[in-house]
Motif scaffolding. Structure first.
Motif, mmCIF file in Angstrom:
data_model
loop_
_atom_site.group_PDB
_atom_site.id
_atom_site.type_symbol
_atom_site.label_atom_id
_atom_site.label_comp_id
_atom_site.label_asym_id
_atom_site.label_seq_id
_atom_site.Cartn_x
_atom_site.Cartn_y
_atom_site.Cartn_z
ATOM 1 N N LEU A 80 3.468 1.232 -6.262
ATOM 2 C CA LEU A 80 2.186 0.838 -5.662
ATOM 3 C C LEU A 80 1.008 1.245 -6.542
ATOM 4 C CD1 LEU A 80 2.834 1.664 -1.904
ATOM 5 C CD2 LEU A 80 2.466 -0.591 -2.907
ATOM 6 N N ARG A 84 -1.336 -1.736 -7.560
ATOM 7 C CA ARG A 84 -2.688 -1.740 -7.024
ATOM 8 C C ARG A 84 -3.715 -1.241 -8.029
ATOM 9 N NH1 ARG A 84 -3.579 1.610 -2.501
ATOM 10 N NH2 ARG A 84 -5.271 0.247 -1.914
ATOM 11 N N TRP A 90 -3.634 5.318 0.827
ATOM 12 C CA TRP A 90 -2.907 4.139 1.312
ATOM 13 C C TRP A 90 -1.554 3.993 0.623
ATOM 14 C CZ3 TRP A 90 -3.779 2.104 5.719
ATOM 15 C CH2 TRP A 90 -5.056 2.126 6.254
ATOM 16 N N ASN A 91 -1.477 4.398 -0.628
ATOM 17 C CA ASN A 91 -0.188 4.327 -1.326
ATOM 18 C C ASN A 91 0.851 5.190 -0.619
ATOM 19 O OD1 ASN A 91 -1.302 2.646 -3.235
ATOM 20 N ND2 ASN A 91 -1.564 4.234 -4.769
#
Length: 173
Positions: A80, A84, A90-91
């Protein structure tokens, strides 16, 4: 400034996998020691032997299960970060949900969804507590404004008068 340094991504997976194994083996040893002690026949030598037998039989398995979880979590987290292009909470939340879902895949879609939800919520709570603590400790090192400095000095010495207009010296009244 980062409060702790982490390994770069390819090595982070190995580091997290080993750390998770150690945590699972130590925690599993404690749990299995109590369980083996309680399930053994009466007598201190039997209970001690039962405790050691349970530790030797189950702790490496529990450590391995933790290692699988930690390795998969870190692999998804690193993926991620690469996809990203940023490293944020959020990861970890998405990685926790995906790890929970993947590890429950053999139990069916319902179990996958439930495990993914629990993994995501658990990691969201962990990340939230981490953010809360970092904000609480960051306020300790924030410089005081002049008004806050005056208020703090007046709390320490109530007879102190405010500084004269445009002056920097403090005079006691």
């Amino acid at each position: 400034m980062e409060e702790y340094a982490r390994e770069p991504c390819p090595w982070r997976i190995v580091d997290d996998c080993g750390g998770a194994f150690a945590m699972g083996a130590i925690g599993g040893s404690l749990f299995q020691a109590i369980k083996g002690f309680r399930n053994a026949p009466a007598g201190m030598s039997h209970r001690f032997t039962g405790s050691l037998t349970a530790i030797k039989a189950r702790s490496p398995i529990i450590g391995g299960q933790f290692a699988v979880w930690g390795g998969l979590f870190s692999t998804i987290d690193c993926s991620l970060i690469k996809m990203r292009g940023k490293e944020d909470p959020w990861n970890a939340i998405i990685s926790g949900a995906a790890t929970g879902g993947i590890l429950a895949a053999r139990s069916g879609v319902g179990a996958m969804a439930g495990s993914a939800l629990i993994g995501g919520v658990l990691l969201a709570m962990i990340e939230g507590v981490g953010i809360m603590f970092s904000r609480m400790t960051a306020d300790q090192f924030r410089p005081l404004t002049p008004e806050e400095q005056i208020a703090m000095m007046q709390q320490q010495d109530p007879n102190m008068s405010p500084p004269p207009f445009g002056g920097e010296s403090y005079q006691n009244a």
